[in-house]
Design an enzyme around this catalytic site. Sequence first.
Site, PDB file in Angstrom:
ATOM      1  N   TYR A  67       5.408  -0.106  -1.174  1.00  9.53           N
ATOM      2  CA  TYR A  67       5.085   1.220  -1.723  1.00  9.53           C
ATOM      3  C   TYR A  67       5.541   1.325  -3.178  1.00  9.53           C
ATOM      4  O   TYR A  67       4.862   1.899  -4.022  1.00  9.53           O
ATOM      5  CB  TYR A  67       5.766   2.334  -0.911  1.00  9.53           C
ATOM      6  CG  TYR A  67       5.136   2.591   0.421  1.00  9.53           C
ATOM      7  CD1 TYR A  67       3.967   3.343   0.533  1.00  9.53           C
ATOM      8  CD2 TYR A  67       5.704   2.104   1.590  1.00  9.53           C
ATOM      9  CE1 TYR A  67       3.384   3.586   1.758  1.00  9.53           C
ATOM     10  CE2 TYR A  67       5.133   2.347   2.824  1.00  9.53           C
ATOM     11  CZ  TYR A  67       3.977   3.079   2.914  1.00  9.53           C
ATOM     12  OH  TYR A  67       3.396   3.316   4.123  1.00  9.53           O
ATOM     13  N   LYS A 101      -1.019  -1.720   5.491  1.00  8.34           N
ATOM     14  CA  LYS A 101      -0.206  -2.416   4.510  1.00  8.34           C
ATOM     15  C   LYS A 101       0.959  -3.100   5.220  1.00  8.34           C
ATOM     16  O   LYS A 101       1.321  -2.604   6.294  1.00  8.34           O
ATOM     17  CB  LYS A 101       0.339  -1.490   3.426  1.00  8.34           C
ATOM     18  CG  LYS A 101       0.938  -0.151   3.842  1.00  8.34           C
ATOM     19  CD  LYS A 101       2.053  -0.032   4.831  1.00  8.34           C
ATOM     20  CE  LYS A 101       3.341  -0.759   4.623  1.00  8.34           C
ATOM     21  NZ  LYS A 101       4.347  -0.514   5.696  1.00  8.34           N
TER      22      LYS A 101
END
Length: 384
Positions: free
Chosen positions: A236, A151
Amino acid sequence: MPPLLSVFNQNLVPMDSRRNFLQKITLGSGLASLAPTLLSATPAADARQKPARKLRVAIMGLGSYGNRVAKAMKDCKSAELVGIVTGSPEKIPVWQKEYGIPDKNVYNYETVGQMKNNPDIDVVYIITPNSLHHTHTLQVAAAGKHVICEKPMADTAANARKMMAACEKAGVKLLIGYRLHFEPYTRKVIGMIQAGEMGKLNYIDNYQGFKIGDPTQWRLKKSLAGGGALMDVGVYCLNAARYLANEEPIWVTAQETKTDPVKFAEVDETIQFQLGFPSGLVASCATTYNFNFERLYAHGTKGFAEMSPAYGYGPLKGRTHKGPLDEPIVTHQTVQMDGMADIILNNKTLNPPVDGQEGLNDMIVLDAIYKSIRDGGRKVILNE
Ligand code: NDP
């Protein structure tokens, strides 16, 4: 460009399936409950392809997180580290000694294409700076290997789409390194929400940030990082808001604050953003490179969940209206890689997913957040 809502709806497990599935998984606890969290996408194919071997992984980018993943994989039951891709020749003997990697499984960024002729590697885990994920995924897909990409999936949604297209064309799977999707505390909270234990969710408040050091690192260079705190750790908060909501946001607003315009000349330092969902749920999120904080709070008509820490490597902690959370403490990357082995080798899916579409959905909202900061005002995602 197609309406974004239609993008969001592709490949998503129907909500009812998700709910039934999550109700099932909350019945178990402990590590043993992790295995049933994987759904079979195609049971027939599953029956055909029961593997008698481990997933053979090559790590690309032997930096800080690459080292963490490699160490964690030593405890995997279903995945093993067999290869490396590195631009740093001095790292090769160190890794070969530590992990028993043979010469034939060592590559650099120019020779990745030769992996096509190597039947002993199944997947390349890309753990390089964010803006390189796109190029590196295209290289790995062209070599016919499955891709796990860290990510944020890419630096823009446009590049994320190209990554998905390349993997589809090559017939390989594309997974994103969302380790928390496999993490027991996170899964417990998702399960409780989806089982209706908190009623209808109406508010999410979450934030994550840390004080960044070295001013020369790639995370502060737009060409390599794509963006700052938002890309790195704000993702996140965004991802959590989406998987807790179990629906996709339809609008976003965002504001940026910069206290050090020299250090953060190229990337964002602190960003607050708000997401609106079709059900009326709103999420208020913040991220920064200026101080350490992390917390997740989800409020519903019948209860709440709170986790702090919520996003780090653990142990995570939390409580709900029913009392403290008490889930197994695991090494995130170990359960992630065992889970990903099941997805790749046994053709399973996970809910919430860790596929390219999940990464793209985050990238679409990240783009909208930056656009809201640039243009000001509410960004309507639905009608873009
Ligand atoms: P590092 O800087 O520690 O490592 C990155 C590695 O990428 C380098 O060591 C290098 O490996 C390789 N690389 C290739 N090209 C470049 C370049 N131009 N500049 C710098 N490095 C290059 O970063 P991290 O390991 O912390 O982060 C890497 C990725 O992992 C990021 O996308 C980040 O978001 C993600 N991450 C995910 C985490 C998670 O919890 N899921 C946690 C931390 C990071 P080599 O010398 O072998 O070529």
